[in-house]
Design an enzyme around this catalytic site. Structure first.
Site, short mmCIF file in Angstrom:
data_model
loop_
_atom_site.label_atom_id
_atom_site.label_comp_id
_atom_site.label_asym_id
_atom_site.label_seq_id
_atom_site.Cartn_x
_atom_site.Cartn_y
_atom_site.Cartn_z
N ASP A 1 0.85 -1.19 0.00
CA ASP A 1 0.00 0.00 0.00
C ASP A 1 0.89 1.24 0.00
O ASP A 1 2.12 1.14 0.12
CB ASP A 1 -0.97 0.02 1.18
CG ASP A 1 -2.33 0.62 0.79
OD1 ASP A 1 -2.32 1.71 0.18
OD2 ASP A 1 -3.36 0.01 1.09
N GLY B 1 4.45 1.14 -1.63
CA GLY B 1 4.61 1.32 -3.06
C GLY B 1 3.30 1.64 -3.74
O GLY B 1 2.26 1.76 -3.10
N PHE C 1 0.74 0.47 -6.90
CA PHE C 1 0.47 -0.65 -7.80
C PHE C 1 0.48 -0.26 -9.27
O PHE C 1 0.48 -1.12 -10.15
CB PHE C 1 -0.84 -1.36 -7.46
CG PHE C 1 -2.04 -0.47 -7.25
CD1 PHE C 1 -2.39 0.53 -8.13
CD2 PHE C 1 -2.85 -0.66 -6.13
CE1 PHE C 1 -3.50 1.32 -7.94
CE2 PHE C 1 -3.98 0.13 -5.92
CZ PHE C 1 -4.31 1.12 -6.84
N HIS D 1 -12.73 -1.12 -8.32
CA HIS D 1 -13.90 -0.24 -8.50
C HIS D 1 -13.54 1.24 -8.35
O HIS D 1 -14.35 2.10 -8.71
CB HIS D 1 -15.03 -0.64 -7.54
CG HIS D 1 -14.81 -0.27 -6.11
ND1 HIS D 1 -15.86 -0.19 -5.21
CD2 HIS D 1 -13.70 0.02 -5.39
CE1 HIS D 1 -15.38 0.15 -4.02
NE2 HIS D 1 -14.09 0.27 -4.11
#
Length: 311
Positions: A174, A200, A202, A220
């Site tokens: 995260d 980090g 994604f 989402h």
């Protein structure tokens, strides 16, 4: 009631309005008027002269009970989120989020405001509790050596999965300001020696070598192009034979009432591009990332687990 912590203060018995106001840091005459309304809807009840007690219905607004909705109420009433829904007509007219125009992207907004970020994290943890129980009882993790929780927040889902699967190790990814808290949560759960926390983004990369990659309430938040970019990074990082698990609310294809349709309007209000999706929508995203949709497991609380494997 949620923001002032009224239910927490009444948890151990009735209080008169003056004492309750002192504990809540509130103006007693104003609170008295609020309590009168709360009594009329059944979440507190009169208990003597100017005294109030918590009802069974009101107990769900306590912070320390299973199924608590206090964090949900606080999140809905937080100023910027309230603004987002109030400006929904403007968002629909313009086709872009009034929230983003005023506050910027959600996660940048949260990073700038730790007090709002804490409310949001509490909300996400509470929201995850119900369907996480379904995750560990309805999905078979047999043979999984390492699970990577992508954008895993404070680590509550990862901790639950690891406790239920004692031979499994975990990696949580995260952003910096979130990952710092995740290590504390996992250590408090006695799982520090089985977990690695990685700070980090994604969109850049995800930790390699996982057998299973979990993305819970992640895709989402993003439009299709960004969602595919995330999935491709996961596809590139996983071991041969790995799996991707997408935990989301999945919309029905017909007009039946569904929690996801309400959530989708909140996504519309808060994000530019984020949306809830149907099973067919997810299948298209997976195909664009060289993944194929497999089983879909209903987890309860309106959530589903979609499993995808490399094509």
């Amino acid at each position: 009631m949620a923001e002032l912590g009224v239910a927490d203060h009444l948890a151990h018995g009735p209080l008169d309005t003056e004492e309750l106001a002192a504990r809540c840091g509130a103006h007693a005459p104003s609170l008295r008027r609020v309590l009168r309304e709360l009594a009329s809807i059944g979440v507190v009840r009169p208990s003597g002269d100017d005294r109030y007690a918590l009802t069974e219905e009101g107990s769900v607004l306590r912070s320390d009970v299973p199924g608590s909705i206090r964090s949900s109420m606080r999140m809905l009433g937080e100023e910027s989120f309230w603004y987002a829904m109030g400006k929904l007509p403007e968002t629909v007219r313009e086709g872009s989020s009034a929230f983003v125009s005023k506050y910027g992207e959600l996660y940048e907004h949260l990073a700038r405001h730790p007090e709002i970020s804490r409310i949001f994290d509490d909300y996400m943890t509470a929201r995850a509790d119900a369907f996480t129980r379904g995750l560990v009882t309805r999905y078979d993790f047999t043979g999984v050596g390492t699970m990577v929780d992508v954008a895993g927040g404070r680590g509550s889902i990862l901790a639950t999965v690891l406790r239920a699967n004692p031979d499994m190790r975990g990696i949580l990814l995260d952003l910096d300001h979130v990952a710092a808290h995740a290590g504390d949560v996992l250590a408090a759960a006695g799982l520090a020696d089985r977990c690695q926390v990685v700070a980090g983004n994604f969109f850049d990369s995800v930790p390699s070598g996982g057998d299973v990659y979990l993305l819970a309430s992640v895709l989402h938040n993003w439009g299709d192009d960004d969602a595919v970019r995330i999935l491709r990074n996961v596809r590139h990082a996983m071991k041969p034979g790995g799996r991707v698990l997408i935990l989301e609310v999945v919309l029905p294809d017909d007009a039946e009432p569904h929690l996801g349709k309400d959530l989708d309007l909140r996504m519309l209000a808060i994000f530019n591009g984020g949306s809830e999706r149907s099973r067919q929508d997810y299948a298209k995203l997976f195909a664009s990332a060289d993944l194929e949709l497999g089983q879909v497991v209903e987890l309860g609380a309106g959530a589903s687990l979609l499993e995808a494997k490399p094509i």
